[in-house]
Design an enzyme around this catalytic site. Structure first.
Site, PDB file in Angstrom:
ATOM      1  N   ILE A  21     -16.849  11.144  10.012  1.00  0.00           N
ATOM      2  CA  ILE A  21     -17.158   9.933  10.779  1.00  0.00           C
ATOM      3  C   ILE A  21     -17.883   8.908   9.905  1.00  0.00           C
ATOM      4  O   ILE A  21     -17.578   7.707   9.952  1.00  0.00           O
ATOM      5  CB  ILE A  21     -18.023  10.306  12.008  1.00  0.00           C
ATOM      6  CG1 ILE A  21     -17.203  11.150  12.991  1.00  0.00           C
ATOM      7  CG2 ILE A  21     -18.555   9.051  12.704  1.00  0.00           C
ATOM      8  CD1 ILE A  21     -18.033  11.780  14.116  1.00  0.00           C
ATOM      9  N   ARG A  41     -26.172  14.526   0.652  1.00  0.00           N
ATOM     10  CA  ARG A  41     -26.700  15.410  -0.396  1.00  0.00           C
ATOM     11  C   ARG A  41     -25.757  15.531  -1.586  1.00  0.00           C
ATOM     12  O   ARG A  41     -26.193  15.650  -2.718  1.00  0.00           O
ATOM     13  CB  ARG A  41     -26.971  16.799   0.188  1.00  0.00           C
ATOM     14  CG  ARG A  41     -28.110  16.817   1.188  1.00  0.00           C
ATOM     15  CD  ARG A  41     -28.114  18.111   1.968  1.00  0.00           C
ATOM     16  NE  ARG A  41     -26.839  18.295   2.655  1.00  0.00           N
ATOM     17  CZ  ARG A  41     -26.507  19.341   3.365  1.00  0.00           C
ATOM     18  NH1 ARG A  41     -27.363  20.357   3.485  1.00  0.00           N
ATOM     19  NH2 ARG A  41     -25.330  19.426   3.962  1.00  0.00           N
ATOM     20  N   VAL A  67     -31.793  14.032   4.196  1.00  0.00           N
ATOM     21  CA  VAL A  67     -32.606  13.433   5.265  1.00  0.00           C
ATOM     22  C   VAL A  67     -33.740  14.350   5.724  1.00  0.00           C
ATOM     23  O   VAL A  67     -34.610  13.919   6.474  1.00  0.00           O
ATOM     24  CB  VAL A  67     -31.755  12.979   6.475  1.00  0.00           C
ATOM     25  CG1 VAL A  67     -30.730  11.949   6.071  1.00  0.00           C
ATOM     26  CG2 VAL A  67     -31.110  14.167   7.197  1.00  0.00           C
ATOM     27  N   TYR A 158     -28.261  22.570  18.754  1.00  0.00           N
ATOM     28  CA  TYR A 158     -27.513  21.318  18.550  1.00  0.00           C
ATOM     29  C   TYR A 158     -27.695  20.400  19.753  1.00  0.00           C
ATOM     30  O   TYR A 158     -27.972  19.199  19.609  1.00  0.00           O
ATOM     31  CB  TYR A 158     -26.030  21.640  18.337  1.00  0.00           C
ATOM     32  CG  TYR A 158     -25.166  20.445  18.001  1.00  0.00           C
ATOM     33  CD1 TYR A 158     -25.219  19.860  16.735  1.00  0.00           C
ATOM     34  CD2 TYR A 158     -24.288  19.906  18.933  1.00  0.00           C
ATOM     35  CE1 TYR A 158     -24.424  18.767  16.422  1.00  0.00           C
ATOM     36  CE2 TYR A 158     -23.483  18.819  18.626  1.00  0.00           C
ATOM     37  CZ  TYR A 158     -23.552  18.253  17.358  1.00  0.00           C
ATOM     38  OH  TYR A 158     -22.763  17.169  17.049  1.00  0.00           O
ATOM     39  N   LYS A 162     -29.500  16.728  19.812  1.00  0.00           N
ATOM     40  CA  LYS A 162     -28.765  15.501  20.162  1.00  0.00           C
ATOM     41  C   LYS A 162     -29.349  14.831  21.412  1.00  0.00           C
ATOM     42  O   LYS A 162     -29.344  13.605  21.514  1.00  0.00           O
ATOM     43  CB  LYS A 162     -27.275  15.809  20.327  1.00  0.00           C
ATOM     44  CG  LYS A 162     -26.583  16.208  19.020  1.00  0.00           C
ATOM     45  CD  LYS A 162     -26.613  15.067  17.983  1.00  0.00           C
ATOM     46  CE  LYS A 162     -25.762  15.384  16.763  1.00  0.00           C
ATOM     47  NZ  LYS A 162     -25.709  14.286  15.784  1.00  0.00           N
ATOM     48  N   VAL A 191     -14.273  15.484  17.155  1.00  0.00           N
ATOM     49  CA  VAL A 191     -13.610  14.516  16.285  1.00  0.00           C
ATOM     50  C   VAL A 191     -12.914  15.276  15.156  1.00  0.00           C
ATOM     51  O   VAL A 191     -13.398  16.327  14.714  1.00  0.00           O
ATOM     52  CB  VAL A 191     -14.643  13.521  15.693  1.00  0.00           C
ATOM     53  CG1 VAL A 191     -13.965  12.442  14.860  1.00  0.00           C
ATOM     54  CG2 VAL A 191     -15.471  12.887  16.806  1.00  0.00           C
TER      55      VAL A 191
END
Ligand code: NDP
Length: 262
Positions: A21, A41, A67, A158, A162, A191
């Site tokens: 994405i 990374r 991050v 997860y 989110k 996706v």
């Protein structure tokens, strides 16, 4: 800056911009005239995206950044500032997804998921917001997930991460509105990216289902019976960072074929 005016500078940062994405968003924004900084990374995929963007005549840089590492995130901001100027657009897209049943859920998996998906979004936003405040213009788009809105089996960490991203999106939209900074989330269903390919492999390994059966399950989560294309997510990001979207903030837009309707 008054509503409707152009931003002073068009520099966009895309975390996780080396594939999937993030790559699609980076290419789409480059096509709209943004100078692009892609960060992740691994240098290799980032450099490939930079080459693709440069081949289309747009400026781009690759910045290796994790991050989860505060110093690495500060270095990302400094590198963008030095080479391109203040970022006016930030796409918080870097993320990981791992599943596990809850009863023996590993604590380190929980920590890792929150650290990358939620704290990473917090941390990267924190270093770029001051420049946006100074310019009195900014657009932040957080790539959340339908898992920001509904729960699913085996995805506790997860899903929690989110949901947190969506909460952060709303809080920042409220706080940064006076600075002419909008903050929105995109919530895709499955996706067609390396992340989903890994999920399919995982289903096959854990359940003994065939590839066709695993794919059929993934498709069944979308009323349209298909995977979302990364470009479809990129088009929503384009819209949200555009000049015409100045009044849209604190929103979450699902790109999931109609699976989640709120
Ligand atoms: P991919 O796994 O294909 O890409 C993830 C990107 O994030 C990679 O570029 C990866 O690069 C980067 N990344 C991972 N960890 C870190 C880190 N610690 N620091 C910096 N960069 C990192 O995923 P997708 O493109 O599919 O997903 C992108 C986002 O969209 C994620 O936030 C994901 O949760 C979300 N999403 C995805 C869905 C899907 O079905 N695919 C559905 C809904 C939401 P590197 O490994 O080099 O660091």
């Amino acid at each position: 800056m008054a509503e409707g005016q152009d931003p002073p500078r068009q520099v966009a940062v895309v975390t996780g911009g080396g594939q999937g994405i993030g790559r699609s968003i980076a290419l789409a924004l480059a096509g709209d005239g943004f100078a692009i900084a892609v960060a992740a990374r691994r240098a290799g995929p980032l450099e490939e995206v930079v080459a693709e963007i440069e081949a289309r005549g747009a400026p781009a840089i690759a910045v290796v950044c994790d991050v989860t590492d505060p110093e690495s995130v500060i270095a990302l901001q400094q590198s963008v500032q030095h080479k391109m100027g203040s970022a006016s657009v930030l796409i918080n897209n870097a993320g990981i997804a791992e599943s596990h049943k809850f009863v023996d859920h590993p604590d380190d998996l929980w920590q890792r998921m929150l650290e990358v998906n939620l704290t990473g979004t917090y941390r990267v936003s924190k270093v770029f917001v001051p420049g946006m405040i100074e310019q009195r213009w900014g657009r932040i788009v957080n790539i959340a997930s339908t898992a920001a809105k509904v729960g699913a089996r085996y995805l506790a960490a997860y899903t929690a991460s989110k949901h947190g991203v969506l909460g952060l999106t709303r809080a920042l939209a409220a706080e940064l509105g006076p600075h002419n900074i909008t903050v929105n989330a995109i919530c895709p269903g499955y996706v067609d990216t390396p992340m989903t390919q890994a999920s399919i492999e995982n289903i096959i390994a854990r359940t003994g289902r065939t590839r066709e059966e695993a794919l059929a399950f993934i498709h069944s989560t979308n009323p349209q019976g298909r995977l979302i294309h990364p470009e479809e997510v990129a088009q929503v990001a384009r819209m949200l960072v555009g000049r015409a979207a100045g009044g849209i903030s604190g929103q979450s837009i699902n790109v999931d074929g109609g699976a989640v309707m709120f």
